[in-house]
Design an enzyme around this catalytic site. Structure first.
Site, PDB file in Angstrom:
ATOM      1  N   ARG A  37       5.062  -5.162  -2.668  1.00 12.68           N
ATOM      2  CA  ARG A  37       5.224  -3.829  -3.261  1.00 12.68           C
ATOM      3  C   ARG A  37       4.053  -2.915  -2.909  1.00 12.68           C
ATOM      4  NH1 ARG A  37       4.179  -1.599  -8.694  1.00 12.68           N
ATOM      5  NH2 ARG A  37       5.724   0.030  -9.125  1.00 12.68           N
ATOM      6  N   HIS A  53       4.582   0.695  -1.252  1.00 12.83           N
ATOM      7  CA  HIS A  53       4.101   1.928  -1.877  1.00 12.83           C
ATOM      8  C   HIS A  53       3.077   2.630  -0.981  1.00 12.83           C
ATOM      9  CE1 HIS A  53       5.556   1.898  -6.251  1.00 12.83           C
ATOM     10  NE2 HIS A  53       6.301   1.044  -5.560  1.00 12.83           N
ATOM     11  N   GLY A 106       2.936   7.005   5.520  1.00 12.17           N
ATOM     12  CA  GLY A 106       2.897   6.003   6.572  1.00 12.17           C
ATOM     13  C   GLY A 106       2.054   4.813   6.170  1.00 12.17           C
ATOM     14  N   SER A 135      -3.665   4.238   2.677  1.00 12.19           N
ATOM     15  CA  SER A 135      -4.095   5.326   1.798  1.00 12.19           C
ATOM     16  C   SER A 135      -3.992   4.936   0.329  1.00 12.19           C
ATOM     17  CB  SER A 135      -3.271   6.592   2.057  1.00 12.19           C
ATOM     18  OG  SER A 135      -1.882   6.363   1.855  1.00 12.19           O
ATOM     19  N   GLU A 165      -3.828   8.066  -4.513  1.00 10.09           N
ATOM     20  CA  GLU A 165      -2.451   7.804  -4.909  1.00 10.09           C
ATOM     21  C   GLU A 165      -2.322   6.806  -6.057  1.00 10.09           C
ATOM     22  OE1 GLU A 165      -0.700   6.472  -1.262  1.00 10.09           O
ATOM     23  OE2 GLU A 165      -1.338   8.274  -0.174  1.00 10.09           O
ATOM     24  N   ASN A 183       2.598   4.525  -9.545  1.00 11.16           N
ATOM     25  CA  ASN A 183       1.564   3.530  -9.248  1.00 11.16           C
ATOM     26  C   ASN A 183       0.655   3.199 -10.417  1.00 11.16           C
ATOM     27  OD1 ASN A 183       2.444   3.487  -6.571  1.00 11.16           O
ATOM     28  ND2 ASN A 183       0.972   5.040  -5.917  1.00 11.16           N
ATOM     29  N   HIS A 202      13.879  -7.014  -4.264  1.00  8.37           N
ATOM     30  CA  HIS A 202      13.717  -7.300  -5.692  1.00  8.37           C
ATOM     31  C   HIS A 202      14.231  -8.689  -6.071  1.00  8.37           C
ATOM     32  CE1 HIS A 202      13.148  -2.874  -5.920  1.00  8.37           C
ATOM     33  NE2 HIS A 202      12.291  -3.240  -6.863  1.00  8.37           N
TER      34      HIS A 202
END
Length: 305
Positions: free
Chosen positions: A80, A84, A90, A94, A106, A112, A212
């Site tokens: 995950r 994310h 991309g 980050s 972020e 998040n 999931h």
């Protein structure tokens, strides 16, 4: 405890920034860089570290296997984390950039905040690689490989990961809020969110449903479904209610795939057909899902490559 966690993230940020220099100085012919610092996926090479850091992939695999063996849920968390990261600007790491007095990353965006996990695993991998081959392996590549190795550690198929990503010096708080798919989206909303990233509806099924088959969800995200919706197996709903009361317990966790919660397989699709989807329902004839091309999409799609 919070202070220790923040310190760890800051350490990881420093180490990840080393990867920006390493990737750019290692090869100018094998990858190009976007404005955010990420490499063009069409130029990634699985052998990118073969000379400069030949032990990189083995090191990542060993440490991911150790983390998953200690806590199987960590496999889903690392998968995950990569997703994310990739879905915003991309696959550029980050998501690892922590907030500072002059920088907003972020990590505290709504999808998040108090949700993303696995930062300490990425930090430990980066620290070991820095000792083995300083300034070579980017955190973006670590996230991509760790996602693949997490899937394999939980029984899924492996795939070749292209390498040579460069770590970003920017992040997008607004992009994380607007682009990451909400767990409350309906089918049309999910299709639109993935089409924005050039994924087909079949690939959306592989990502949004298939991935999931591992991991857990908070009571807050599925309470309405198990108490208010009728298109759900009643026995299954009662099982889920035992861990998710009508009031309180918002952070209580339940496995998204109750059948094989720590195994990366196709059970989640079967559960959907049998009305045992924790946050989603399946519309249509069972044969539609059972024979859908999405069932045949290679597992690397689940790592958002």
């Amino acid at each position: 405890m919070a202070g220790i966690s923040q310190q760890r993230v800051k350490i990881c940020l420093v180490l990840c920034l080393v990867g920006i220099v390493s990737a750019s100085t290692y090869s100018t012919s094998s990858s190009s860089t976007t404005s955010s610092g990420t490499s063009s996926n069409s130029l990634l090479n699985p052998l990118f570290y073969a000379i400069k850091c030949p032990q990189a992939l083995g090191t990542i695999k060993t440490l991911v296997n150790n983390a998953v063996a200690k806590e199987p849920r960590m496999g889903a968390s690392l998968l995950r984390l990569h997703f994310h990261d990739c879905f915003v600007q991309g696959c550029d790491a980050s998501v690892l950039l922590a907030d500072t007095a002059t920088f907003k990353g972020e990590q505290n965006a709504l999808p998040n905040a108090n949700s993303l996990r696995g930062f300490e695993v990425v930090e430990s991998i980066k620290a070991v690689l820095e000792r083995q081959c300083p300034g070579v392996v980017s955190c973006a590549d670590i996230l991509a490989v760790a996602a693949r190795d997490s899937v394999v550690a939980l029984g899924g198929l492996g795939w070749s990961v292209g390498l040579g990503r460069r770590d970003s010096t920017t992040a997008s708080f607004s992009g994380a809020n607007s682009d990451l798919p909400s767990p409350f989206l309906n089918l049309d909303g999910l299709i639109a969110a993935f089409q924005k990233k050039l994924f087909t509806p079949n690939e959306m099924v592989a990502l949004s449903a298939g991935a999931h088959t591992i991991g857990s969800a908070r009571c807050l995200l599925f309470r309405s479904r198990i108490y208010n919706e009728s298109d759900i197996d009643s026995t299954y709903a009662n099982q889920m209610r035992a861990h998710c009361p009508k009031v309180g317990g918002d952070s209580n966790l339940s496995p998204i795939d109750i059948t094989t919660k720590h195994v990366f397989d196709g059970a989640y699709y079967t559960n959907l057909i049998n009305k045992k989807g924790l946050m989603w329902r399946f519309h249509g004839h069972p044969a539609t899902l059972a024979h859908s091309p999405a069932r045949r999409v290679r597992s690397e799609k689940c790592a958002a490559e």
